[in-house]
Enzyme design. Structure first.
Site, PDB file in Angstrom:
ATOM      1  N   ASP A 158      40.164 -10.142 -29.847  1.00  0.00           N
ATOM      2  CA  ASP A 158      39.683 -10.963 -28.817  1.00  0.00           C
ATOM      3  C   ASP A 158      40.526 -12.029 -28.293  1.00  0.00           C
ATOM      4  OD1 ASP A 158      37.498 -12.343 -27.133  1.00  0.00           O
ATOM      5  OD2 ASP A 158      37.880 -14.000 -28.466  1.00  0.00           O
ATOM      6  N   HIS A 170      26.730 -22.060 -30.061  1.00  0.00           N
ATOM      7  CA  HIS A 170      27.812 -21.909 -29.346  1.00  0.00           C
ATOM      8  C   HIS A 170      27.332 -21.906 -27.952  1.00  0.00           C
ATOM      9  CE1 HIS A 170      31.681 -20.114 -28.121  1.00  0.00           C
ATOM     10  NE2 HIS A 170      31.081 -19.623 -27.008  1.00  0.00           N
ATOM     11  N   LYS A 213      33.339 -13.277 -32.318  1.00  0.00           N
ATOM     12  CA  LYS A 213      33.734 -14.293 -33.386  1.00  0.00           C
ATOM     13  C   LYS A 213      32.382 -14.731 -34.107  1.00  0.00           C
ATOM     14  CE  LYS A 213      35.623 -15.762 -29.700  1.00  0.00           C
ATOM     15  NZ  LYS A 213      36.304 -16.610 -28.357  1.00  0.00           N
ATOM     16  N   SER A 223      33.342 -11.102 -26.255  1.00  0.00           N
ATOM     17  CA  SER A 223      34.263 -12.153 -26.766  1.00  0.00           C
ATOM     18  C   SER A 223      33.287 -13.125 -27.626  1.00  0.00           C
ATOM     19  CB  SER A 223      34.746 -12.691 -25.627  1.00  0.00           C
ATOM     20  OG  SER A 223      35.518 -13.649 -25.892  1.00  0.00           O
ATOM     21  N   ARG A 282      42.419 -11.601 -19.989  1.00  0.00           N
ATOM     22  CA  ARG A 282      41.377 -11.712 -19.015  1.00  0.00           C
ATOM     23  C   ARG A 282      41.558 -12.989 -18.236  1.00  0.00           C
ATOM     24  NH1 ARG A 282      36.805 -12.353 -22.535  1.00  0.00           N
ATOM     25  NH2 ARG A 282      35.528 -12.915 -20.761  1.00  0.00           N
TER      26      ARG A 282
HETATM   27  N1  URA Z   1      34.415 -18.215 -24.769  1.00  0.00           N
HETATM   28  C1  URA Z   1      34.855 -17.243 -25.478  1.00  0.00           C
HETATM   29  O1  URA Z   1      34.711 -17.146 -26.635  1.00  0.00           O
HETATM   30  N2  URA Z   1      34.953 -16.145 -24.794  1.00  0.00           N
HETATM   31  C2  URA Z   1      35.114 -15.892 -23.441  1.00  0.00           C
HETATM   32  O2  URA Z   1      35.155 -14.695 -22.817  1.00  0.00           O
HETATM   33  C3  URA Z   1      34.547 -16.985 -22.705  1.00  0.00           C
HETATM   34  C4  URA Z   1      34.403 -18.296 -23.313  1.00  0.00           C
END
Ligand code: URA
Length: 436
Positions: free
Chosen positions: A172, A93, A198, A194, A179
């Site tokens: 999220d 990621h 995931k 966040s 946000r």
């Molecule tokens: N990517 C995400 O999944 N969450 C965030 O808060 C910022 C970037």
């Protein structure tokens, strides 16, 4: 016997506003109540701002993350087998950067070693592009894949890049949208929870994080990026996901392109054994980390040069309806930015390039906006290059030429010219593991 007190929104907000740590019941309640609509968006906005200003400790962040995971489904790839043996899963990621197309060559490259790479990706919002937007420039390619199809594709091809289903950490999705419009994206506890909620819900066995730092990233301060990396590595370890993070430079954009189809074209150069040195370097560094995480110590450069990564790319694109042989869309209109003076390129500002690509139509202002596949910026110089007055520095691509003026305004300050060559760029600044 003490009666249990059910938390309420105002007491949770004021506790954090006054700098107190939230207890598990307060966190569980806030995330559940916000997801179910019991806690109003304006109340969650206030809580998010209190978290941004006051922070959260490690226990609070872990509980907040677990509460977000618990609002949705968890994927389980433990049943994947090849030749009778469990298929190991590893994911990467990136926190997002300008020209960051690394997922495109990296996913098939790692999968070509017999590893399953379930790459749930997002669409772009703001200046950093979205991997799904880039891939959607390939005719026929579909980002939406059911869990059953994703599992089958991992089994057959090993690589899948697709949209995260609505069932994965729904808290999220709701919180991220809030946000984004309340100036609370940059909170390290909220960023870390966040991203990791995931990844934990996705069920990968191992995870490599690319935490970007610089003008083209969420975080411009190296200390903040290090803190985010440490927090996410700890969250991964707590959840049983073998996690390592690299902090990488995003003051200069990656490669020579920022946009959608233009970035896919550059990824194809890498998969063909060529491509810009920084993109190739970061792809290989991350591939080595991913392979090491599942116990493979081969040199991934071999599968770029040997064509195995390209074969897996073709199979991955075809499995999602895309035509790997189709021509990519090209812009009806292009315009160049030229050097105002002679000089040496001392800097190329990622934020300015990202803003220009966005203004040309490569990104979106609101969730759900359409993006232009063919929009983007291609730069022809890198830091250290000597240029002459009038030389083409960048080419802007768009379907809508009325966008050129705004994009040009951003690019006017993007290329910094001076008299002396800059120091060599350190792309990978730090490697962070549990306890480092
Ligand atoms: N990517 C995400 O999944 N969450 C965030 O808060 C910022 C970037």
């Amino acid at each position: 016997m003490s009666a249990e007190i059910t938390p309420d929104a105002v007491s949770v907000i004021t506790a954090k506003r006054d700098g107190r740590a939230l207890d598990d019941a307060q966190i569980d309640w806030a995330i559940r109540a916000f997801t179910d609509g019991e806690m109003a968006p304006e109340q969650m906005s206030a809580l998010a701002m209190a978290v941004l200003l006051r922070g959260m400790d490690r226990r609070e962040i872990a509980r907040w993350t677990a509460a977000m995971v618990a609002t949705g489904d968890r994927l389980d790839f433990s049943g994947l087998r090849r030749a009778g043996r469990p298929l190991r899963t590893v994911d990467k990621h990136s926190t997002g950067g300008v020209g960051d197309k690394i997922t495109l060559p990296l996913t098939p490259l790692v999968a070509s070693y017999g590893v399953a790479v379930p790459q749930l990706s997002g669409r772009g919002l703001g200046l950093t592009g979205g991997t799904l937007d880039k891939l959607e420039s390939i005719p026929g390619w579909r980002a939406e894949v059911t869990t059953a199809d994703m599992t089958a594709q991992l089994q057959e091809v090993g690589a899948v890049i697709c949209a995260a289903g609505a069932g994965l950490a729904p808290a999220d999705k709701k919180l991220y949208a809030l946000r984004d419009v309340t100036g609370t994206v940059e909170s390290i506890p909220l960023l870390a929870s966040s991203i990791m909620s995931k990844k934990i819900a996705e069920g990968t066995g191992a995870l490599v994080l690319d935490v970007k730092v610089g003008s083209g990233a969420f975080l411009a301060d190296p200390e903040d990026a290090r803190e985010l990396a440490r927090t996410m590595v700890a969250l991964g370890a707590d959840a049983g996901v073998d996690t390592v993070a690299l902090v990488t430079d995003m003051s200069t954009p990656l490669g020579h392109t920022a946009g959608n189809a233009v970035e896919v074209a550059e990824a194809l150069e890498v998969l063909s054994g060529g491509g810009p040195p920084d993109v190739v370097h970061l792809t290989l560094v991350l591939a080595r980390e991913m392979l090491a995480a599942v116990g493979i110590d081969d040199d991934p450069a071999d599968h770029l040069a040997g064509g195995q990564a390209m074969d897996t790319w073709r199979a991955m694109i075809a499995a999602q309806g895309g035509d790997p042989d189709a021509a990519l869309p090209t812009a009806a209109h292009t315009d160049t930015v030229t050097a105002a003076t002679d000089g040496i390129v001392t800097g190329l500002d990622a934020q300015a390039v990202g803003l220009a690509a966005w203004r040309l139509g490569a990104g979106r202002a609101r969730p759900g906006d359409a993006v232009q596949s063919e929009a983007g910026v291609v730069w022809h110089v890198r830091p250290g290059d000597r240029v002459r007055r009038g030389q083409a520095l960048m080419t802007m691509h768009t379907r809508t030429p009325e966008r050129f003026a705004a994009a040009r305004a951003a690019l006017e300050t993007a290329v910094i010219l001076g008299d002396t060559a800059p120091a060599a760029r350190e792309l990978v600044r730090e490697r962070i593991t549990v306890g480092s």
